[in-house]
Design a protein around this motif. Structure first.
Motif, PDB file in Angstrom:
ATOM      1  N   ALA A 181       0.839  -1.194   0.000  1.00 45.27           N
ATOM      2  CA  ALA A 181       0.000   0.000   0.000  1.00 45.27           C
ATOM      3  C   ALA A 181       0.874   1.244   0.000  1.00 45.27           C
ATOM      4  CB  ALA A 181      -0.928   0.003   1.214  1.00 45.27           C
ATOM      5  N   LEU A 182       0.313   2.316  -0.546  1.00 43.84           N
ATOM      6  CA  LEU A 182       0.950   3.625  -0.534  1.00 43.84           C
ATOM      7  C   LEU A 182       0.160   4.551   0.377  1.00 43.84           C
ATOM      8  CD1 LEU A 182       1.743   4.289  -4.311  1.00 43.84           C
ATOM      9  CD2 LEU A 182       3.387   3.823  -2.513  1.00 43.84           C
ATOM     10  N   THR A 183       0.871   5.370   1.146  1.00 39.39           N
ATOM     11  CA  THR A 183       0.213   6.395   1.957  1.00 39.39           C
ATOM     12  C   THR A 183       1.062   7.651   1.901  1.00 39.39           C
ATOM     13  OG1 THR A 183      -0.676   6.929   4.146  1.00 39.39           O
ATOM     14  CG2 THR A 183       1.377   5.681   4.096  1.00 39.39           C
ATOM     15  N   ARG A 184       0.411   8.796   2.024  1.00 36.89           N
ATOM     16  CA  ARG A 184       1.118  10.064   1.873  1.00 36.89           C
ATOM     17  C   ARG A 184       1.401  10.697   3.227  1.00 36.89           C
ATOM     18  NH1 ARG A 184      -0.527  14.855  -2.434  1.00 36.89           N
ATOM     19  NH2 ARG A 184       1.603  15.301  -3.077  1.00 36.89           N
ATOM     20  N   ARG A 185       2.669  11.064   3.455  1.00 36.64           N
ATOM     21  CA  ARG A 185       3.070  11.732   4.685  1.00 36.64           C
ATOM     22  C   ARG A 185       3.932  12.923   4.335  1.00 36.64           C
ATOM     23  NH1 ARG A 185       5.186   6.485   8.143  1.00 36.64           N
ATOM     24  NH2 ARG A 185       3.215   5.339   8.170  1.00 36.64           N
ATOM     25  N   ALA A 186       3.534  14.072   4.860  1.00 39.36           N
ATOM     26  CA  ALA A 186       4.297  15.314   4.628  1.00 39.36           C
ATOM     27  C   ALA A 186       4.556  15.534   3.151  1.00 39.36           C
ATOM     28  CB  ALA A 186       5.609  15.293   5.411  1.00 39.36           C
ATOM     29  N   GLY A 187       3.566  15.213   2.306  1.00 37.48           N
ATOM     30  CA  GLY A 187       3.670  15.478   0.878  1.00 37.48           C
ATOM     31  C   GLY A 187       4.351  14.399   0.071  1.00 37.48           C
ATOM     32  N   ASP A 188       4.926  13.372   0.710  1.00 40.45           N
ATOM     33  CA  ASP A 188       5.637  12.310  -0.004  1.00 40.45           C
ATOM     34  C   ASP A 188       4.898  10.989   0.157  1.00 40.45           C
ATOM     35  OD1 ASP A 188       8.717  13.739   1.137  1.00 40.45           O
ATOM     36  OD2 ASP A 188       7.755  13.989  -0.814  1.00 40.45           O
ATOM     37  N   TRP A 189       4.984  10.163  -0.892  1.00 38.87           N
ATOM     38  CA  TRP A 189       4.352   8.845  -0.857  1.00 38.87           C
ATOM     39  C   TRP A 189       5.307   7.835  -0.227  1.00 38.87           C
ATOM     40  CZ3 TRP A 189      -0.659   8.283  -1.675  1.00 38.87           C
ATOM     41  CH2 TRP A 189      -1.328   9.235  -2.437  1.00 38.87           C
ATOM     42  N   HIS A 190       4.769   6.975   0.628  1.00 39.30           N
ATOM     43  CA  HIS A 190       5.558   5.941   1.296  1.00 39.30           C
ATOM     44  C   HIS A 190       4.885   4.588   1.107  1.00 39.30           C
ATOM     45  CE1 HIS A 190       8.135   8.853   3.470  1.00 39.30           C
ATOM     46  NE2 HIS A 190       7.028   9.602   3.459  1.00 39.30           N
ATOM     47  N   VAL A 191       5.696   3.541   1.035  1.00 36.71           N
ATOM     48  CA  VAL A 191       5.192   2.185   0.845  1.00 36.71           C
ATOM     49  C   VAL A 191       5.035   1.498   2.197  1.00 36.71           C
ATOM     50  CG1 VAL A 191       5.696  -0.092  -0.135  1.00 36.71           C
ATOM     51  CG2 VAL A 191       6.196   1.975  -1.454  1.00 36.71           C
ATOM     52  N   ILE A 192       3.872   0.879   2.413  1.00 38.62           N
ATOM     53  CA  ILE A 192       3.645   0.040   3.586  1.00 38.62           C
ATOM     54  C   ILE A 192       3.805  -1.402   3.137  1.00 38.62           C
ATOM     55  CG2 ILE A 192       2.015  -0.657   5.379  1.00 38.62           C
ATOM     56  CD1 ILE A 192       0.625   1.997   5.041  1.00 38.62           C
ATOM     57  N   GLU A 193       4.865  -2.057   3.574  1.00 34.13           N
ATOM     58  CA  GLU A 193       5.138  -3.432   3.170  1.00 34.13           C
ATOM     59  C   GLU A 193       4.317  -4.411   3.996  1.00 34.13           C
ATOM     60  OE1 GLU A 193       8.230  -2.422   0.299  1.00 34.13           O
ATOM     61  OE2 GLU A 193       6.879  -4.114   0.637  1.00 34.13           O
ATOM     62  N   SER A 194       4.218  -5.616   3.532  1.00 31.95           N
ATOM     63  CA  SER A 194       3.424  -6.628   4.224  1.00 31.95           C
ATOM     64  C   SER A 194       3.974  -6.947   5.619  1.00 31.95           C
ATOM     65  CB  SER A 194       3.368  -7.914   3.393  1.00 31.95           C
ATOM     66  OG  SER A 194       4.685  -8.387   3.121  1.00 31.95           O
ATOM     67  N   ALA A 195       5.315  -6.880   5.793  1.00 29.31           N
ATOM     68  CA  ALA A 195       5.887  -7.140   7.116  1.00 29.31           C
ATOM     69  C   ALA A 195       5.406  -6.099   8.125  1.00 29.31           C
ATOM     70  CB  ALA A 195       7.412  -7.137   7.041  1.00 29.31           C
ATOM     71  N   ALA A 196       5.359  -4.846   7.669  1.00 26.95           N
ATOM     72  CA  ALA A 196       4.860  -3.797   8.545  1.00 26.95           C
ATOM     73  C   ALA A 196       3.390  -4.017   8.872  1.00 26.95           C
ATOM     74  CB  ALA A 196       5.049  -2.427   7.883  1.00 26.95           C
ATOM     75  N   LEU A 197       2.653  -4.567   7.918  1.00 29.90           N
ATOM     76  CA  LEU A 197       1.248  -4.855   8.165  1.00 29.90           C
ATOM     77  C   LEU A 197       1.085  -5.837   9.316  1.00 29.90           C
ATOM     78  CD1 LEU A 197      -1.786  -4.846   7.487  1.00 29.90           C
ATOM     79  CD2 LEU A 197      -1.304  -6.654   5.821  1.00 29.90           C
ATOM     80  N   GLY A 198       1.896  -6.894   9.339  1.00 28.25           N
ATOM     81  CA  GLY A 198       1.800  -7.867  10.416  1.00 28.25           C
ATOM     82  C   GLY A 198       2.057  -7.228  11.767  1.00 28.25           C
ATOM     83  N   MET A 199       3.061  -6.360  11.838  1.00 26.13           N
ATOM     84  CA  MET A 199       3.353  -5.676  13.089  1.00 26.13           C
ATOM     85  C   MET A 199       2.204  -4.748  13.482  1.00 26.13           C
ATOM     86  SD  MET A 199       7.382  -4.779  12.502  1.00 26.13           S
ATOM     87  CE  MET A 199       7.489  -3.922  14.064  1.00 26.13           C
ATOM     88  N   ALA A 200       1.637  -4.054  12.474  1.00 25.28           N
ATOM     89  CA  ALA A 200       0.522  -3.157  12.761  1.00 25.28           C
ATOM     90  C   ALA A 200      -0.683  -3.922  13.275  1.00 25.28           C
ATOM     91  CB  ALA A 200       0.153  -2.372  11.504  1.00 25.28           C
ATOM     92  N   LYS A 201      -0.962  -5.088  12.682  1.00 20.25           N
ATOM     93  CA  LYS A 201      -2.073  -5.910  13.155  1.00 20.25           C
ATOM     94  C   LYS A 201      -1.865  -6.314  14.616  1.00 20.25           C
ATOM     95  CE  LYS A 201      -4.109  -8.246   9.180  1.00 20.25           C
ATOM     96  NZ  LYS A 201      -4.330  -9.559   8.546  1.00 20.25           N
ATOM     97  N   GLU A 202      -0.656  -6.785  14.920  1.00 20.43           N
ATOM     98  CA  GLU A 202      -0.370  -7.220  16.281  1.00 20.43           C
ATOM     99  C   GLU A 202      -0.531  -6.078  17.274  1.00 20.43           C
ATOM    100  OE1 GLU A 202       3.384  -9.092  18.809  1.00 20.43           O
ATOM    101  OE2 GLU A 202       3.403  -9.106  16.617  1.00 20.43           O
ATOM    102  N   GLU A 203      -0.045  -4.885  16.898  1.00 20.11           N
ATOM    103  CA  GLU A 203      -0.141  -3.744  17.796  1.00 20.11           C
ATOM    104  C   GLU A 203      -1.586  -3.296  17.975  1.00 20.11           C
ATOM    105  OE1 GLU A 203       1.894  -2.652  19.726  1.00 20.11           O
ATOM    106  OE2 GLU A 203       1.246  -0.648  20.314  1.00 20.11           O
ATOM    107  N   LEU A 204      -2.351  -3.296  16.893  1.00 21.99           N
ATOM    108  CA  LEU A 204      -3.741  -2.899  16.992  1.00 21.99           C
ATOM    109  C   LEU A 204      -4.541  -3.883  17.845  1.00 21.99           C
ATOM    110  CD1 LEU A 204      -4.667  -1.532  13.462  1.00 21.99           C
ATOM    111  CD2 LEU A 204      -4.626  -0.285  15.614  1.00 21.99           C
ATOM    112  N   HIS A 205      -4.255  -5.184  17.693  1.00 21.04           N
ATOM    113  CA  HIS A 205      -4.941  -6.175  18.515  1.00 21.04           C
ATOM    114  C   HIS A 205      -4.589  -5.996  19.993  1.00 21.04           C
ATOM    115  CE1 HIS A 205      -6.885  -8.275  15.346  1.00 21.04           C
ATOM    116  NE2 HIS A 205      -5.772  -8.700  14.780  1.00 21.04           N
TER     117      HIS A 205
END
Length: 451
Positions: A181-205
């Motif tokens: 996924a792409l998300t925009r921060r401070a005017g620049d596009w950044h990639v959210i990789e699948s590994a980061a997704l797993g960490m985000a899921k764990e933290e959100l849970h």
């Protein structure tokens, strides 16, 4: 044999293999123009057939105008049938209802026809703004099938999701069904990789479990808290970001100083003490997050204590010194006069921090002026930036919960920062005002009674 890698047109992404299926999270129309125009220009320049399925906030007419600015011969390419720009109603719901099987067959048929016509493959995008809440689960199931459909075919697909219409758990569904996924921060596009997704899921849970436990402890508020669960999670993410940002700044500063060999033991102890203070703020925030989420309690519960407002503002500005330096903002702070009153320290610190984050994010490279002064029984706090300014029609809206002004300045995020500022100030029987116009920066003024 066809080329395996295709230019995406997006610097954050680079080249992509056929069969790629990724997504982006956007805030306003300008975000879509900034990403989709180079995405399709790269496809047109690479002899690909392009299909742009549009929706609000960038309808077909506006999409065509934006792409024409980058591709002067767009009309000729449309005549040659190299690109089609159509409204979502003519693609997803042409029969009056969404038919996932028909839509998937349509992508495949377009790719086969494109290759038969001499094009390298099919490049496409769809904007999901039109998807209603009641249809969300069905659309998520459809997206889960898209990657398998694209596999082994000369297709590259980019799906666009509006952050305003996504709830926190929706974001997990979206990223899980795309390669990245792409998300925009401070005017620049950044990639959210699948590994980061797993960490985000764990933290959100983890956060969700902890917050649910605290809801159960507050038995008198249980029913309303459960009904507000989704809203609560989005507010939690915003409130927790403030001390986390401070922690990151302190730790990054220590790492850089250590690498340069300029970190003395005394400096290390001082910075570690600040880190400890921010950890305490995190714990206190978690203990009080439910106050914000209560739909029937419009005013946050305050824990008043006596302190110097000038000192609080100066400390908040000091914490953000490195961040302001990073974004090229020269900051001046006029908070020399002791102004003691009885307020909720944590909540006002949060409000000031939100204003400083707002200035750093939306006015990079401009001067920032912060002033604290007494006016009889009142304290005036002014944060002025030299950024792009805010249209007058958006002045009231940007203080609303989840509201975002219709400009690039307020792209991204959940639209909670200034709403929290307003709630905290009004809970103290004060008020917050904005003076701004396009091209003239923005001045936020907080008026707080000392008692």
């Amino acid at each position: 044999m066809h080329e395996q890698l295709r230019p995406s047109g997006l610097s954050a992404v680079g080249s992509l293999p056929w069969g790629s299926h990724f997504c982006q999270f956007y805030g306003v129309q300008e975000d879509l123009v900034d990403s989709l125009v180079p995405f399709f220009k790269a496809g047109l320049d690479s002899n690909e057939k392009c299909l742009w399925v549009t929706s609000e906030p960038l309808p077909a007419r506006d999409a065509r105008t934006a792409l024409r600015n980058a591709v002067p011969d767009l009309a000729e390419r449309e005549r040659r049938n190299q690109i089609e720009i159509i409204d979502h109603q003519d693609w997803y719901t042409a029969t009056g209802k969404t038919d996932p099987d028909s839509t998937l067959r349509g992508w495949v048929e377009r790719e086969e026809r494109a290759r038969a016509d001499g094009f390298a493959g099919l490049r496409l995008t769809g904007n999901t703004y039109w998807v209603e809440r009641s249809d969300w689960n069905g659309f998520v199931d459809y997206e889960a099938r898209v990657s398998n459909t694209f596999q082994g075919r000369n297709i590259i697909g980019l799906c666009s999701y509006c952050l305003d219409r996504c709830q926190p758990h929706d974001i997990l569904d979206v990223v899980a069904n795309h390669q990245f996924a792409l998300t925009r921060r401070a005017g620049d596009w950044h990639v959210i990789e699948s590994a980061a997704l797993g960490m985000a899921k764990e933290e959100l849970h983890r956060l969700n479990a902890e917050l649910e436990y605290r809801v159960l402890e507050r038995t008198t508020e249980l029913e309303q808290a459960v009904r507000s669960r989704d809203e609560f999670l989005s507010i939690a993410s915003h409130e927790l970001k403030t001390p986390i940002t401070s922690l990151q700044l302190y730790v990054q500063g220590m790492v850089r100083a250590q690498a340069r060999g300029t970190l003395t033991p005394e400096q290390l102890n001082a910075r570690l003490n600040r880190v400890q203070v921010q950890c305490g703020r995190l714990e206190k925030l978690i203990n009080n997050l439910l106050d914000v989420s209560r739909a029937d309690a419009r005013t946050p519960m305050l824990q008043r204590e006596s302190f110097d407002m000038s000192e609080l503002v100066a400390d908040a500005a000091e914490r953000f010194a490195e961040e302001f330096t990073r974004v090229g903002c020269q900051v001046t702070v006029d908070a020399r006069e002791p102004l003691v009153g009885c307020w909720d320290r944590m909540r006002l610190e949060q409000a000031i921090t939100n204003l400083l984050q707002n200035a750093a994010r939306y006015a990079p490279g401009s001067p920032i002026h912060i002033r604290v002064q007494g006016e009889g029984p009142w304290v005036r706090i002014v944060v002025r930036d030299g950024g792009p300014g805010i249209s007058e029609k958006d002045h009231a809206r940007i203080f609303e919960r989840f509201a975002q002004a219709g400009s690039e300045q307020f792209a991204g995020g959940f639209g909670l920062g200034l709403w929290i500022v307003k709630q905290v100030v009004e809970a103290h029987d004060g008020n917050v005002t904005l003076a701004s116009r396009p091209g003239a920066g923005a001045t936020f003024t907080l008026m707080l009674p000392c008692d």
